[in-house]
Write a protein that holds these residues in place. Sequence first.
Motif, short mmCIF file in Angstrom:
data_model
loop_
_atom_site.label_atom_id
_atom_site.label_comp_id
_atom_site.label_asym_id
_atom_site.label_seq_id
_atom_site.Cartn_x
_atom_site.Cartn_y
_atom_site.Cartn_z
N UNK A 1 38.24 -13.97 -13.79
CA UNK A 1 37.70 -15.34 -13.86
C UNK A 1 36.24 -15.38 -13.42
N UNK A 2 35.63 -16.54 -13.58
CA UNK A 2 34.22 -16.74 -13.22
C UNK A 2 34.18 -17.93 -12.25
N UNK A 3 33.40 -17.77 -11.23
CA UNK A 3 33.22 -18.84 -10.25
C UNK A 3 31.82 -19.42 -10.43
N UNK A 4 31.79 -20.71 -10.63
CA UNK A 4 30.50 -21.39 -10.84
C UNK A 4 30.22 -22.23 -9.59
N UNK A 5 29.17 -21.88 -8.96
CA UNK A 5 28.83 -22.61 -7.76
C UNK A 5 28.06 -23.87 -8.11
N UNK A 6 28.16 -24.83 -7.15
CA UNK A 6 27.41 -26.07 -7.37
C UNK A 6 25.93 -25.79 -7.40
N UNK A 7 25.56 -24.73 -6.71
CA UNK A 7 24.14 -24.37 -6.70
C UNK A 7 23.65 -23.87 -8.07
N UNK A 8 24.58 -23.59 -8.95
CA UNK A 8 24.19 -23.09 -10.28
C UNK A 8 24.46 -21.63 -10.48
N UNK A 9 24.76 -20.93 -9.37
CA UNK A 9 25.04 -19.50 -9.54
C UNK A 9 26.43 -19.32 -10.15
N UNK A 10 26.53 -18.25 -10.89
CA UNK A 10 27.80 -17.96 -11.57
C UNK A 10 28.13 -16.51 -11.29
N UNK A 11 29.39 -16.28 -10.93
CA UNK A 11 29.76 -14.92 -10.57
C UNK A 11 31.13 -14.59 -11.13
#
Lengths: 106, 967
Positions: free
Chosen positions: B855-865
Motif C-alpha cells: 500500500x501507499x501512505x499519503x501524508x497530509x503534508x503531501x509526502x507519499x510513501x
Amino acid sequence: MADIANIEIVKDGDRVTVIGGGSLDLTNCKKFNDGLKQASQTADGVTVDLRGANFIDSAVVQALGMAGARMLKRDKRLNVIVREDAYPLRVIRISGFESIMDVEVE
Amino acid sequence: MVAFILNDYRFFGLSWQFYALASLKLGLLAGTFVLLGFLARVKSHRSYDKAAFAWGLAVALTAVGTAATRPHDFTGHAVAVVSIVYILALVIPNKLANQIVLSSTVTLGELIIISPLLRSGADPAWVAIVFSLLVANAIAITASWQLHSYRRRAFAAGENERTVEEALREGEQRYRTLFMSVSQGFYLADIIYDDNRAPCDFRYTEVNPAFEQIIGLTRDQIVGRTYNELVPPDTASGWMGVFENVAATGIPADYSFYSEIYHRHFKTFAFRPTEGEFAVLVTDVTERKQAEVALRESEERYRSLFATLLEGFCVIEMIFDADDRPIDYRFLEINPAFEEQTGLHNPRGKRMRDLAPDHEQHWFDTYGNIALTGEPARFVSQAAALGRWFDVHAYRVGGPESRKVAILFSDITDRKQIEEVHSFLLQCGWPSSGEDFFESLARYLAETLDMDFVCIDRLSGDRLDARTLAMFFDGKFEDNVSYALKDTPCGDVVGKTICSFPSGVRQLFPQDVVLQDMMAEGYVGTTLWSSQGQPIGLIALISRKPLANLSMAESVLKLAAIRAAGELERKQAEEALAQARAEAERRAAELEAFVSNQADGVSMVDAEGRILWINDAGREILRVPPEETFSDWMSRYRMFTLDGTPLSPQESAGARALRGERVTDFRYVVVTPSDETIIVSASSSPVFDGQGRIIGATSTFRDQSERVEFENEKQRLLDREHRIAEVLQQALIPLDVPTRIGSYGIGVKYQPALEEAEVGGDFYDVFELDDGKIGVLIGDVAGKGLVAAIRVGAARYSVRGYALIDPRPSHVLTLVNEALCKDSPTDFSMLTAFFAVIDTATGKVTYASAGAEPPVVCRASGSIRELALGGMPLGVVGSNTYVENAVDLAPGDSIVLVTDGITEARAGGQVLFEKRGMIQYLANNAGNSPSETASGLMRAATRHADGQLQDDAAVVVLMHENTEVVR
C-alpha cells in the motif's frame, strides 16, 4: 492480452531450465506453467531463467510459487534467475519467494 | 550605079570608100567611148554584154560591107577578118594576153588594110594620118577593152554595175550601216609592240555600239585608247597572242574565252582588214554558255536518272499495217533496268513479236492507240508471254507522225502474287469453303511457289517434336505424322522467323530421311508464333530444285505464317475450350453429386432471383413437399427475423447477394405454408461473369432450429451462472462498505477486467472490530470463476473470523494460510492478501502482507510513501509465518491499497502504470476524498491501459479525518 512471449524448456540430464522471455501473463504462459510444473515434479534441478522477461503477472507468480512449493516438498529448491532492473524481481520479492527458492539476481 | 560610084570616086589618091571606112571607124571609135559611158550606168553586166555585142555586130557588118564593096580586094577581106576577130575578142574571156593579141591583130589588120595605100604611092602625110588613126583605133579598142574588163570584174565581185566609185561608196556605206547595227560587238584595232617587237597592247580605231555596250564605255571613250588604258590587263584569256597572229599573218581566227574582268563568256572572230590592223567581232555568249551548261547538267541529270531508274523504261516505235492497225513495235531505247524488269535481253532495235511471239494483242492495241491519239495511259496488266505483271505508264513521244511511245513500267509480279496470297488467306478456312484450312494452305503454297513438299506442323510442348497438321507431297495429301525435329531443317526453323536453304539442303541434313528420299534441294521454313510470342508450329516448303525466287517464297511464307499461326492458335483454343468444357461438365456432374449428397441445402438463383436449382437437402430443410415446385412453395412461405419482425424477400440472403453482398450465417425464421417454423442459417454469394457482372447467386443454408434451441439453452445457463457469480461476487465484495468509520473516511472501487459471466479474482473487505478498530483486507486470487470465488470467499471470511478472535494481522494471515494449505493439498489457487488493523483511537495501523501489492501512505503534508513489504502468498507453503509492521496515520493522512490490476495496467501492452503512475496520480490529487481518490485512481489506470484493464483491479482508500474536517 497476447503479448509476445518467448518460452523455451531446455533439458540437460536431470536438470531442466525453463526460459521465459518477453511479457508472460495468463494468456501466453501455458507452456511455461506446464513445463515448470512437470519439471518441478520430476527434475533434480530446475532453473527458471527470467532474464529475458519484462513482465510476469499473478498467473506466472502462482506457477513459480507452486513449483517452489513442490520442489520444497522434494527437498529441493527452485532456482530463479532474474535481472536486477526488471519488473519480475519486484514481484518475486513482494511475494516472499526468496524463502522457498533461490533467487539469483544479475 | 551606087557600086560604080563607090568604086570610082577618088580623093587624094584614095577612094571615097577608104574615107568612108575611115570615117566609120572614127565614128565607131567615138561610139565606143559613148557606148562605154552609157554602159557604165547600166545595172548589170548582161546589159553591157548585149550592148557590146550590138556594137561588135555593127563593126562586123561594117567589115562585111567593106569586103562586099571590094569582093576581089584583099583589103576588103582583111577588114572583114579583122572585124570578125574583133567581135570574137568582145566575147572571149578577159585575159590580158588576149587583149594584147587582139590589139596587135587589129593593128596588124589595119596595116594590112593600109598597105595598098602604101603600095599605091599615096601621099606620105596621108599615110601618116591614116596610120595614126589606125594606132588610135587600136589604143581605143584596147582602152575600151580594159574598161570593159574592169567592169566585168566589178560585177563578178557582186558590186553594183554603176561605177566603181559609187560601188565603193555604197559598199562602205552599207558596211558601215551593217557595222553599226549588228548585234555583235565589233572593233578595229592596231597592234602595239614593245621595244622588243613583242605585241603588248592594241589601240582601238573604231568600235560599234554593240561593243560600247559590252565594254560599258562610249565610242569617244574608247577610240584612240589602248586596251590596257581602258581595262586591267587580262593575260589569262590568251587572246592577245591570237590577235597578234591574225594581224601578222592575216589568217582569221575564232576564239572563245571567259573574261574574269567582265565575268562573261565571249566568242570572237578576228580577221585582218589591212596589215598591222585587225578587226574583231565579239559576241557575248554568256547566256548561251549558261544555257549550254544548264542543258548539259539537265541532260546529265536526266541521263543519270534514266540510268539509275529502278523502273523499266523504253521508247518504242509502233508498226502499223496498211489499215493503221498496230501489229508490232520496235525498241528504240531502253534503260539499264529494262532487262531485269522484263526478262528480255538486248532488245534494242528488235521487234517485240520477234522477242515474244505470244505477247498479247492488247499491248499492241494500247500502245498503237497512244501513238495515234497522243492520249497517255496508265494501267496494270499481265504479260503472260513474259510471265509477269506490269504497272505501266505510257505516253507518246513527238507528234502523230513520230509513232513513238515512251513506256515507264514496273514489274509488279511479286506484288500481284502477294495480293493473290492475301486474297487466298482471307478466303481460306471459312466454313463455307468446306476444306480444312491447313490442307488448303498446304496445297496453295505448293502450287503457288512450285514446291514438291509442304508441311504445316504443330510443335509439342517441349518443342522437340512436331506433328503435321497437313502434309502435301507431290500433288496429294499424306497422312499426318509425328516426328522428331532433331537433325532436320525444321529443327533449325523453330524460333526463327525465316530459315532458308536455297540449295543443297539434303547435304546439310544427311540424317533427314525425307530429304534424302525425295532428293530435296531447296528448303524454306518459318515459325508459327502465338500471340504471346511463343513458337507453336512451323511451315516447311521443300523443292527438288534449287529455289529460284527465294525472296518471293519467303515473303509468301511470312504472310501465310501469320494467318496460319492465328488459325493454329484458334484451333488450340478451341481444343482447350472443348477440353475445358468437358472438364467443366465432369466437374459439374461431380459437384452435383457432391451437392446432392450434402446435408446442407444448396440453391442457385439467376440475376432476377428466379430459382435455378436446389438440392434435395434444401427441399427437405425447407419442408418442400415432393409434389410442390420449390418456386411455388417459396412464394407461399413467410420469413421473420429471430425476434419476430417480418422479413421481406428483398432482405433475404439471396436477394442481398444479388446486390453484391456476401452474406454469412444470416439467421431468420421461415414459416412454411404448412405452418412449420424453421430457423434457417443462410450464407449467400453473388456469381459474376467474365466482365464482373452479377449473373446470379448461390446460397447454402441449414436448419438451425435445434442449434438455436441449444444456444438459447446455453445462454440461459450462462445467465444463471452469471447471476450466481454476481451474487457470489457481491457477497465477496461487500455492497455496503461504510463511507466512514469513526474518524476515518473510506472509499472503495472495484472493476472486473472481463465482461463475461465470470467472477473476478480481486477482493477486499472493510469491517469494524472491537475496541474501535477497523479491519481492512485486500487481495487477489490466481484464476477466475466459481472456484476462485469460493476460495476468495473462504479466505475473506476466515480473515474476518480470525480477526475477531485475535486482530493481529500476522497472526490472522498465518492462520488463514494454514487453513488454505490444508484445504488444497494439490493444485490450488494461491492468494495474495494485505490485512491491516487500524486503531481509530490512536491512528496506528498494524499490517501484514502475503505477497500483496504494497500500500501507499499519503501524508497530509503531501509526502507519499510506499510501505515496503514482502510475504509468501497464502496457500503456498503451510508453515509460513508473516511479518507484521505498523504505521501511524495522523489526521489528514490516508492509506491507499490496490491490487496488481492497478499497478500492472499496461499502455500499449507494454508500459506499466506501476507504482510510479499511482503515486503520481495521488500527488496530483492530494485533496480528494477517499471515494474520489478510489474512483480517480481506477480511471487513471484504465486510461493508461487504453481504456481496458488487463486484470481485475480494486482500490481501497482510508483517510484519517478530523471531525472538523468537512470534505
